[in-house]
Design a protein around this motif. Structure first.
Motif, PDB file in Angstrom:
ATOM      1  N   SER A  46       0.826  -1.208   0.000  1.00 20.18           N
ATOM      2  CA  SER A  46       0.000   0.000   0.000  1.00 20.18           C
ATOM      3  C   SER A  46       0.861   1.259   0.000  1.00 20.18           C
ATOM      4  O   SER A  46       0.565   2.223  -0.711  1.00 20.18           O
ATOM      5  CB  SER A  46      -0.919   0.009   1.220  1.00 20.18           C
ATOM      6  N   ILE A  47       1.921   1.248   0.781  1.00 14.55           N
ATOM      7  CA  ILE A  47       2.837   2.386   0.805  1.00 14.55           C
ATOM      8  C   ILE A  47       3.489   2.568  -0.554  1.00 14.55           C
ATOM      9  O   ILE A  47       3.628   3.694  -1.047  1.00 14.55           O
ATOM     10  CB  ILE A  47       3.891   2.204   1.915  1.00 14.55           C
ATOM     11  N   ALA A  48       3.875   1.467  -1.191  1.00 12.94           N
ATOM     12  CA  ALA A  48       4.495   1.550  -2.515  1.00 12.94           C
ATOM     13  C   ALA A  48       3.517   2.133  -3.542  1.00 12.94           C
ATOM     14  O   ALA A  48       3.893   3.006  -4.338  1.00 12.94           O
ATOM     15  CB  ALA A  48       4.966   0.173  -2.959  1.00 12.94           C
ATOM     16  N   LEU A  49       2.283   1.679  -3.527  1.00 10.49           N
ATOM     17  CA  LEU A  49       1.287   2.197  -4.469  1.00 10.49           C
ATOM     18  C   LEU A  49       1.027   3.688  -4.255  1.00 10.49           C
ATOM     19  O   LEU A  49       0.955   4.457  -5.215  1.00 10.49           O
ATOM     20  CB  LEU A  49      -0.023   1.415  -4.342  1.00 10.49           C
ATOM     21  N   MET A  50       0.903   4.095  -3.011  1.00  8.93           N
ATOM     22  CA  MET A  50       0.645   5.506  -2.752  1.00  8.93           C
ATOM     23  C   MET A  50       1.873   6.367  -3.047  1.00  8.93           C
ATOM     24  O   MET A  50       1.738   7.525  -3.444  1.00  8.93           O
ATOM     25  CB  MET A  50       0.172   5.711  -1.310  1.00  8.93           C
ATOM     26  N   SER A  51       3.063   5.825  -2.883  1.00  9.70           N
ATOM     27  CA  SER A  51       4.279   6.564  -3.234  1.00  9.70           C
ATOM     28  C   SER A  51       4.355   6.796  -4.734  1.00  9.70           C
ATOM     29  O   SER A  51       4.725   7.883  -5.192  1.00  9.70           O
ATOM     30  CB  SER A  51       5.529   5.812  -2.766  1.00  9.70           C
ATOM     31  N   ILE A  52       3.992   5.784  -5.505  1.00  9.65           N
ATOM     32  CA  ILE A  52       3.958   5.942  -6.963  1.00  9.65           C
ATOM     33  C   ILE A  52       2.925   6.998  -7.342  1.00  9.65           C
ATOM     34  O   ILE A  52       3.176   7.851  -8.198  1.00  9.65           O
ATOM     35  CB  ILE A  52       3.657   4.594  -7.644  1.00  9.65           C
ATOM     36  N   ARG A  53       1.783   6.978  -6.686  1.00 10.70           N
ATOM     37  CA  ARG A  53       0.747   7.983  -6.955  1.00 10.70           C
ATOM     38  C   ARG A  53       1.254   9.386  -6.646  1.00 10.70           C
ATOM     39  O   ARG A  53       1.036  10.318  -7.415  1.00 10.70           O
ATOM     40  CB  ARG A  53      -0.495   7.674  -6.125  1.00 10.70           C
ATOM     41  N   GLN A  54       1.934   9.534  -5.529  1.00 10.98           N
ATOM     42  CA  GLN A  54       2.472  10.846  -5.164  1.00 10.98           C
ATOM     43  C   GLN A  54       3.493  11.335  -6.183  1.00 10.98           C
ATOM     44  O   GLN A  54       3.522  12.509  -6.530  1.00 10.98           O
ATOM     45  CB  GLN A  54       3.116  10.791  -3.781  1.00 10.98           C
ATOM     46  N   MET A  55       4.328  10.431  -6.670  1.00 10.37           N
ATOM     47  CA  MET A  55       5.314  10.822  -7.675  1.00 10.37           C
ATOM     48  C   MET A  55       4.633  11.230  -8.981  1.00 10.37           C
ATOM     49  O   MET A  55       5.068  12.179  -9.634  1.00 10.37           O
ATOM     50  CB  MET A  55       6.313   9.685  -7.928  1.00 10.37           C
ATOM     51  N   LEU A  56       3.583  10.532  -9.352  1.00  9.82           N
ATOM     52  CA  LEU A  56       2.846  10.904 -10.561  1.00  9.82           C
ATOM     53  C   LEU A  56       2.220  12.284 -10.458  1.00  9.82           C
ATOM     54  O   LEU A  56       2.204  13.047 -11.402  1.00  9.82           O
ATOM     55  CB  LEU A  56       1.754   9.877 -10.864  1.00  9.82           C
ATOM     56  N   LEU A  57       1.699  12.579  -9.293  1.00 12.84           N
ATOM     57  CA  LEU A  57       1.022  13.857  -9.109  1.00 12.84           C
ATOM     58  C   LEU A  57       1.992  14.989  -8.748  1.00 12.84           C
ATOM     59  O   LEU A  57       1.568  16.129  -8.602  1.00 12.84           O
ATOM     60  CB  LEU A  57      -0.053  13.731  -8.026  1.00 12.84           C
ATOM     61  N   ALA A  58       3.241  14.681  -8.565  1.00 11.42           N
ATOM     62  CA  ALA A  58       4.286  15.663  -8.235  1.00 11.42           C
ATOM     63  C   ALA A  58       3.939  16.443  -6.984  1.00 11.42           C
ATOM     64  O   ALA A  58       4.084  17.663  -6.928  1.00 11.42           O
ATOM     65  CB  ALA A  58       4.517  16.589  -9.412  1.00 11.42           C
ATOM     66  N   GLU A  59       3.466  15.721  -5.947  1.00  5.97           N
ATOM     67  CA  GLU A  59       3.104  16.371  -4.705  1.00  5.97           C
ATOM     68  C   GLU A  59       4.229  16.314  -3.672  1.00  5.97           C
ATOM     69  O   GLU A  59       4.054  16.745  -2.556  1.00  5.97           O
ATOM     70  CB  GLU A  59       1.858  15.721  -4.108  1.00  5.97           C
ATOM     71  N   ARG A  60       5.360  15.780  -4.063  1.00  4.13           N
ATOM     72  CA  ARG A  60       6.473  15.696  -3.119  1.00  4.13           C
ATOM     73  C   ARG A  60       7.165  17.038  -3.028  1.00  4.13           C
ATOM     74  O   ARG A  60       7.230  17.792  -3.966  1.00  4.13           O
ATOM     75  CB  ARG A  60       7.491  14.642  -3.564  1.00  4.13           C
TER      76      ARG A  60
END
Length: 82
Positions: free
Chosen positions: A67-81
């Motif tokens: 779950s953490i991996a999936l949400m990390s990929i989502r965050q990278m896609l959305l450039a919210e880091r």
């Protein structure tokens, strides 16, 4: 610079494909969580003794890691880091 907001952070345009992937990854995270919790609970109860408890806990650890991996990929896609 037109792409700066008040706090000095850069903003990016999010295209339709990225929006679809981010939505899909959020739904996949919920599915992984639901499935993992159920599988971990079944393993915990179905297998006797310490082995069942260990396998159940391992299933939960793998579930939350995925779950953490999936949400990390989502965050990278959305450039919210930051």
């Amino acid at each position: 610079m037109s792409n700066l907001v008040d706090g000095g952070e850069f903003t990016t345009e999010i295209d339709e494909k990225t929006t679809r992937w981010s939505s899909l990854l959020a739904k996949a995270t919920w599915a992984v969580l639901a499935l993992g919790v159920v599988v971990g609970g079944i393993l915990w109860v179905a297998i006797d003794g310490v082995l069942g408890e260990d396998l159940g806990a391992l299933a939960w650890v793998m579930t939350f890691s995925a779950s953490i991996a999936l949400m990390s990929i989502r965050q990278m896609l959305l450039a919210e880091r930051n």
